[in-house]
Design an enzyme around this catalytic site. Sequence first.
Site, PDB file in Angstrom:
ATOM      1  N   CYS A 132      14.101  38.713  65.906  1.00  0.00           N
ATOM      2  CA  CYS A 132      13.883  38.605  67.328  1.00  0.00           C
ATOM      3  C   CYS A 132      13.531  40.077  67.989  1.00  0.00           C
ATOM      4  O   CYS A 132      12.825  39.822  69.379  1.00  0.00           O
ATOM      5  CB  CYS A 132      14.939  37.930  68.119  1.00  0.00           C
ATOM      6  SG  CYS A 132      16.710  39.085  67.657  1.00  0.00           S
TER       7      CYS A 132
ATOM      8  N   GLU B 213      21.450  33.719  71.720  1.00  0.00           N
ATOM      9  CA  GLU B 213      20.637  35.149  71.283  1.00  0.00           C
ATOM     10  C   GLU B 213      19.231  34.326  70.999  1.00  0.00           C
ATOM     11  O   GLU B 213      19.242  34.169  69.895  1.00  0.00           O
ATOM     12  CB  GLU B 213      21.603  35.641  70.265  1.00  0.00           C
ATOM     13  CG  GLU B 213      21.394  37.081  70.080  1.00  0.00           C
ATOM     14  CD  GLU B 213      19.943  37.670  69.727  1.00  0.00           C
ATOM     15  OE1 GLU B 213      18.988  37.114  70.072  1.00  0.00           O
ATOM     16  OE2 GLU B 213      20.139  38.372  68.691  1.00  0.00           O
TER      17      GLU B 213
END
Length: 493
Positions: free
Chosen positions: A294, A260
């Site tokens: 993110c 991720e």
Amino acid sequence: MTSLAARPAITTTTHFINGAWSEPGGPTFPDYNPFDDQVVAEIAAGGPAEAEAAVAAAHAAFPGWAATAPAERQRLFLKAADITERRRAEIVHILAVESGCSAPFAHFQVQWSVNLLRQAANWGYLPVGEVLPSDTPGRFAMAVRKPLGVVAGFTPWNGAFNLAWRTIALPMAFGNTVVIKPSEEAPVSAGLLHAEIAAEAGFPAGSLNVVVHAPGDAAAISEVFMASPAVRCINFTGSASTARILAERAGRALKPIVLELGGYNPMIVLADADLAHAVDATVFGAFFHQGQICLCTRKVLVERPLHDAFLDALAARTAALSCGDPTKASTVIGPLINDRAVRQVAARVEEAIARGARVVTGAASHGRVYEPTILADVPRDAVVALGSEETFGPVLVVEAVEDAEEALERAQATPYGLSAAIMTGDQDRGLDLAQRFDTGIVHVNAPTLVGEPSLPNGGVKDSGWGRSGHYAREDFTEIRLTTLNHGAGRYPI
Ligand code: ADP
């Protein structure tokens, strides 16, 4: 400034291995408050020996945990959710003093975690396989889902509390045992708190293990995970550059790795968008947690008829965000995580300005608090506008475009593929554009940053692979073909 007395005590600072806290007394390292540089805790500085002990404990606990009845797993996850909820105020404070997280994002992290744990409580009841048709008479074939074994996780400092729960709960809900190595920037919020909660909830010894380490020692611990045959999967959240090192090493060990990673997430605002909503979604998407998520928006592409009004309204909303001490309830923008982060953000903003970019608002820092910054007229080759570099802070590039096609082309000019968003009054058009994005996530009329633990977040291309929510079953289980055969077999030889 936060007074020491106002802080809830951080009581656990050592490794959690096989259901027990390791004895204090070994080497430690200071865990700093990024806002005021005070030491919030002295943390055990672990190394390969602790990592090996943690992997061994997780390996020994695996058969028992994998065989634990879904009802018992459910009871434990629900209890962990209740404890997390009970400790909300304390967790919010620790997130502020350890990771610079202001109250809005800290509360978000706690609620997200509670919701995740309550959802994960039910995943033990998801189907564990399928019955398959077979061409052979008398053959009963099954695809049976099995947990992998020990999953070794790297938890990040940014969404320290909720992303650590994601790293722990997803594999465990499907019957795996877990070792985590929290980021050295936030070892308490990204792992030790979770061990405390798991211990109080009564998770069996060895099912969750936490090894903490000083800056610079990550690679030695990571090598234990990679080299150990007991570790069957690596579960990494972090930067693409570190992911490349880890994925190469995992490749040599033939170990699956779930990644991720970051993104360069664009928002397209079409001329028919609701202006106020587009502005609110952009402020939230770009500046929540100082842009250190993110999923944060890095660039907004606005159709020219709406561009000037959008930029004016966005600048006014952004300039009004309160910056400072994240322990104050009124603070929205707290400090960046460390000096390296501040230097990187400042250098990229200065580089863009030197190349002719216009500062709409921000571009100044106070200690490690960097003001939310909007840049316009940014040359395409400035690093902040390139799309190939994630600037992990509160910096947003706004560009005017002639139409949706130009917006899409520019938005896609990135090796990343995490999230994207489109604001438009025409839902059909929005959905049509959404289908043309090469990203793991796309939202129509919502920010790039949408956080619901049940939804399958994850990226493509340089943003990694693997999906969260119950979709993680694909990553954390494997299928064993099992057949039961009746009658005498017929064989070609
Ligand atoms: P960030 O700088 O945003 O923390 P990184 O990708 O550098 O993101 O770090 C994410 C995680 O990877 C952290 O837990 C860190 O300890 C770990 N890490 C960093 N470098 C290495 C490395 N060379 N080998 C193994 N782990 C690493």
